[in-house]
Design a protein around this motif. Structure first.
Motif, PDB file in Angstrom:
ATOM      1  N   LYS A  20       0.836  -1.217   0.000  1.00  0.00           N
ATOM      2  CA  LYS A  20       0.000   0.000   0.000  1.00  0.00           C
ATOM      3  C   LYS A  20       0.866   1.260   0.000  1.00  0.00           C
ATOM      4  O   LYS A  20       0.601   2.219  -0.722  1.00  0.00           O
ATOM      5  CB  LYS A  20      -0.851   0.028   1.289  1.00  0.00           C
ATOM      6  CG  LYS A  20      -2.297  -0.375   1.080  1.00  0.00           C
ATOM      7  CD  LYS A  20      -3.099  -0.043   2.339  1.00  0.00           C
ATOM      8  CE  LYS A  20      -3.592  -1.303   2.999  1.00  0.00           C
ATOM      9  NZ  LYS A  20      -4.034  -1.152   4.356  1.00  0.00           N
ATOM     10  N   GLU A  23       2.402   1.889  -3.271  1.00  0.00           N
ATOM     11  CA  GLU A  23       1.374   2.401  -4.198  1.00  0.00           C
ATOM     12  C   GLU A  23       1.168   3.914  -4.005  1.00  0.00           C
ATOM     13  O   GLU A  23       1.024   4.663  -4.958  1.00  0.00           O
ATOM     14  CB  GLU A  23       0.071   1.644  -3.938  1.00  0.00           C
ATOM     15  CG  GLU A  23      -1.082   2.095  -4.796  1.00  0.00           C
ATOM     16  CD  GLU A  23      -2.367   1.345  -4.469  1.00  0.00           C
ATOM     17  OE1 GLU A  23      -2.310   0.178  -4.041  1.00  0.00           O
ATOM     18  OE2 GLU A  23      -3.442   1.964  -4.629  1.00  0.00           O
ATOM     19  N   LYS A  44      -3.788 -12.910  -5.275  1.00  0.00           N
ATOM     20  CA  LYS A  44      -3.613 -11.672  -6.061  1.00  0.00           C
ATOM     21  C   LYS A  44      -3.640 -10.466  -5.146  1.00  0.00           C
ATOM     22  O   LYS A  44      -4.502 -10.381  -4.258  1.00  0.00           O
ATOM     23  CB  LYS A  44      -4.738 -11.559  -7.085  1.00  0.00           C
ATOM     24  CG  LYS A  44      -4.628 -12.609  -8.156  1.00  0.00           C
ATOM     25  CD  LYS A  44      -5.881 -12.655  -8.982  1.00  0.00           C
ATOM     26  CE  LYS A  44      -5.763 -13.810  -9.971  1.00  0.00           C
ATOM     27  NZ  LYS A  44      -7.050 -14.267 -10.439  1.00  0.00           N
ATOM     28  N   ASN A  46      -3.393  -6.135  -5.367  1.00  0.00           N
ATOM     29  CA  ASN A  46      -3.353  -4.981  -6.273  1.00  0.00           C
ATOM     30  C   ASN A  46      -2.375  -3.931  -5.782  1.00  0.00           C
ATOM     31  O   ASN A  46      -2.384  -3.575  -4.600  1.00  0.00           O
ATOM     32  CB  ASN A  46      -4.739  -4.336  -6.377  1.00  0.00           C
ATOM     33  CG  ASN A  46      -5.674  -5.213  -7.181  1.00  0.00           C
ATOM     34  OD1 ASN A  46      -5.289  -5.789  -8.197  1.00  0.00           O
ATOM     35  ND2 ASN A  46      -6.893  -5.353  -6.704  1.00  0.00           N
ATOM     36  N   GLY A  48      -1.776  -0.214  -7.130  1.00  0.00           N
ATOM     37  CA  GLY A  48      -2.323   0.699  -8.139  1.00  0.00           C
ATOM     38  C   GLY A  48      -3.255  -0.083  -9.046  1.00  0.00           C
ATOM     39  O   GLY A  48      -4.079  -0.878  -8.557  1.00  0.00           O
ATOM     40  N   SER A  49      -3.091   0.083 -10.341  1.00  0.00           N
ATOM     41  CA  SER A  49      -3.993  -0.626 -11.258  1.00  0.00           C
ATOM     42  C   SER A  49      -3.427  -1.999 -11.641  1.00  0.00           C
ATOM     43  O   SER A  49      -4.025  -2.729 -12.428  1.00  0.00           O
ATOM     44  CB  SER A  49      -4.218   0.233 -12.507  1.00  0.00           C
ATOM     45  OG  SER A  49      -2.954   0.558 -13.030  1.00  0.00           O
ATOM     46  N   ASN A  50      -2.263  -2.357 -11.073  1.00  0.00           N
ATOM     47  CA  ASN A  50      -1.662  -3.659 -11.423  1.00  0.00           C
ATOM     48  C   ASN A  50      -2.079  -4.746 -10.445  1.00  0.00           C
ATOM     49  O   ASN A  50      -1.931  -4.570  -9.233  1.00  0.00           O
ATOM     50  CB  ASN A  50      -0.133  -3.579 -11.405  1.00  0.00           C
ATOM     51  CG  ASN A  50       0.378  -2.580 -12.404  1.00  0.00           C
ATOM     52  OD1 ASN A  50      -0.159  -2.482 -13.502  1.00  0.00           O
ATOM     53  ND2 ASN A  50       1.383  -1.816 -12.021  1.00  0.00           N
ATOM     54  N   GLU A  51      -2.583  -5.831 -10.987  1.00  0.00           N
ATOM     55  CA  GLU A  51      -2.879  -6.992 -10.139  1.00  0.00           C
ATOM     56  C   GLU A  51      -1.648  -7.902 -10.203  1.00  0.00           C
ATOM     57  O   GLU A  51      -1.264  -8.360 -11.276  1.00  0.00           O
ATOM     58  CB  GLU A  51      -4.105  -7.709 -10.687  1.00  0.00           C
ATOM     59  CG  GLU A  51      -4.574  -8.811  -9.775  1.00  0.00           C
ATOM     60  CD  GLU A  51      -5.767  -9.523 -10.387  1.00  0.00           C
ATOM     61  OE1 GLU A  51      -6.869  -9.378  -9.853  1.00  0.00           O
ATOM     62  OE2 GLU A  51      -5.571 -10.253 -11.394  1.00  0.00           O
TER      63      GLU A  51
END
Ligand SMILES: NC(=O)C1=CN([C@@H]2O[C@H](COP(=O)(O)OP(=O)(O)OC[C@H]3O[C@@H](n4cnc5c(N)ncnc54)[C@H](OP(=O)(O)O)[C@@H]3O)[C@@H](O)[C@H]2O)C=CC1
Ligand SMILES: N[C@@H](CC(=O)OP(=O)(O)O)C(=O)O
Length: 330
Positions: A20, A23, A44, A46, A48-51
């Motif tokens: 976090k 990010e 999984k 996350n 940001g927008s990346n998983e």
């Protein structure tokens, strides 16, 4: 050029918080890898927008990264860190494994950032209660050298990891429903209790957590400050609290202390007793700063102050401090 960073222990309380914090900060990182035990393969997370898919921790995979943020227990750190540095990966370790090693810098970036550059592959992140206390002490120490500290901690469940948070929740529910509480993460059932026992006992009668607060503070502040600590686990989910009694060489008034705290980075003063304002765990949760209140003169000694300090142990006490160290290096 951007750097690559691996988080090992990415599914744990500290590792998830590191993801976090990374990010939130705009760091020059081109690739992030997440690693944990084989139990977590395929999970999984996350950023940001990346998983990102969690992988099993293997030296050959982790050592492909420039930096490794290690957030596993100290036994595993002891095994992984030397193997990783041999392969050229720089390790920022959250465990207690190397903190007192003379070759390893122990860094709180607001206090001793210069130490971070003088590493031999491993940099240690201090204990959570220690980081919080050092930031509470250092501004006062800069006015007049601190001679002695007596501290009592009120430490949240998250300090003992993700399983401990789950145990606090289940145990509280069970007790409210009249069911016996099972305890594994804590030495005694934690619900509605206060346990003066964190980490194991040393022959001196102190616990290792208490000795860390003393030894690590001396190393970070490069001073022989005497610290007598009593560390207590309480049934809060997150954020550690500390009641700190400080004895200085010369008198430090409340006004002096307020001025010193107000200009110091990562420390915030919330202190207005008339309005019942002082830091509390639910209000500090999710913040990166250390919050200070109840600043008052100790009436029983000549040069004494009492303060109350609260910080998010997963953030400034662990993940944020580690990511700040990374920021110094990249
Ligand atoms: N919590 C806190 O406030 C603080 C913690 N620390 C230190 O940070 C470290 C991590 O603590 P915390 O996040 O609380 O612990 P958690 O128990 O919450 O997380 C432990 C992590 O280690 C992983 N792990 C366990 N076994 C292995 C293995 N064999 N190989 C690879 N990964 C493994 C777990 O993965 P999996 O999910 O797959 O089991 C998990 O990701 C500890 O050294 C702790 O002392 C330091 C300061 C503060
Ligand atoms: N012992 C702290 C957290 C921790 O893991 O510390 P260390 O990394 O020094 O063992 C707590 O339980 O709140």
């Amino acid at each position: 050029m951007g750097k690559s960073v691996a988080i090992v222990g990415a599914t744990g309380a500290v590792g998830r918080t590191m993801a976090k914090v990374i990010e939130e900060k705009n760091l020059n990182i081109t690739k992030i890898g997440l690693f944990a035990s084989k139990r977590s393969i395929g999970k999984k997370i996350n950023i940001g927008s990346n998983e990102i898919i969690v992988e099993k921790t293997e030296i050959d995979k982790v050592s492909k990264y420039d930096y490794c943020l290690l957030a596993v227990d100290s036994k595993l750190s002891q095994k992984l860190a030397p193997e990783l540095i041999k392969k050229g990966t720089i390790v920022i370790d959250n465990s207690s494994a190397f903190r007192l090693d003379h070759q390893v810098p122990l860094v709180v970036p607001e206090v001793n950032p210069q130490k971070a550059y003088n590493h031999k592959g491993i940099i240690s992140n201090p204990n959570c209660s220690t980081i919080q206390m050092v930031l509470s002490l250092y501004p006062i120490h800069s006015i007049s050298p601190i001679q002695r500290v007596v501290v009592s901690t009120y430490q949240s469940a998250s300090g003992a990891g993700q399983k401990a948070v789950d145990e606090l929740k289940n145990c509280t529910e069970n007790v409210l429903n009249g069911v016996k509480c099972q305890n594994e993460a804590f030495i005694h059932p934690i619900a509605f209790s206060a346990i003066p026992h964190i980490d194991s006992f040393d022959p001196s009668g102190y616990t290792k957590e208490e000795l860390k607060m003393s030894n690590e503070t001396q190393k970070i502040m490069n001073s022989q400050i005497k610290v007598s600590a009593t560390c207590v686990r309480i049934p809060t989910i997150n954020c550690h609290c500390e009641s700190i009694n400080i004895q200085t060489k010369n008198k430090v008034t409340v006004t002096d202390a307020l001025k010193a705290y107000e200009k110091f980075p990562s420390v915030k003063v919330w202190d207005n007793p008339k309005e019942n304002i002082y830091p509390l765990p639910p209000n500090v949760d999710g913040y990166d700063d250390v919050f200070i209140g109840r600043i008052r003169q100790d009436k029983t000694i000549e040069n004494g102050l009492n303060i109350w300090s609260v910080a998010d142990n997963l953030r400034k006490g662990a993940a944020t401090n580690a990511v700040q160290i990374l920021e110094l290096l990249i």
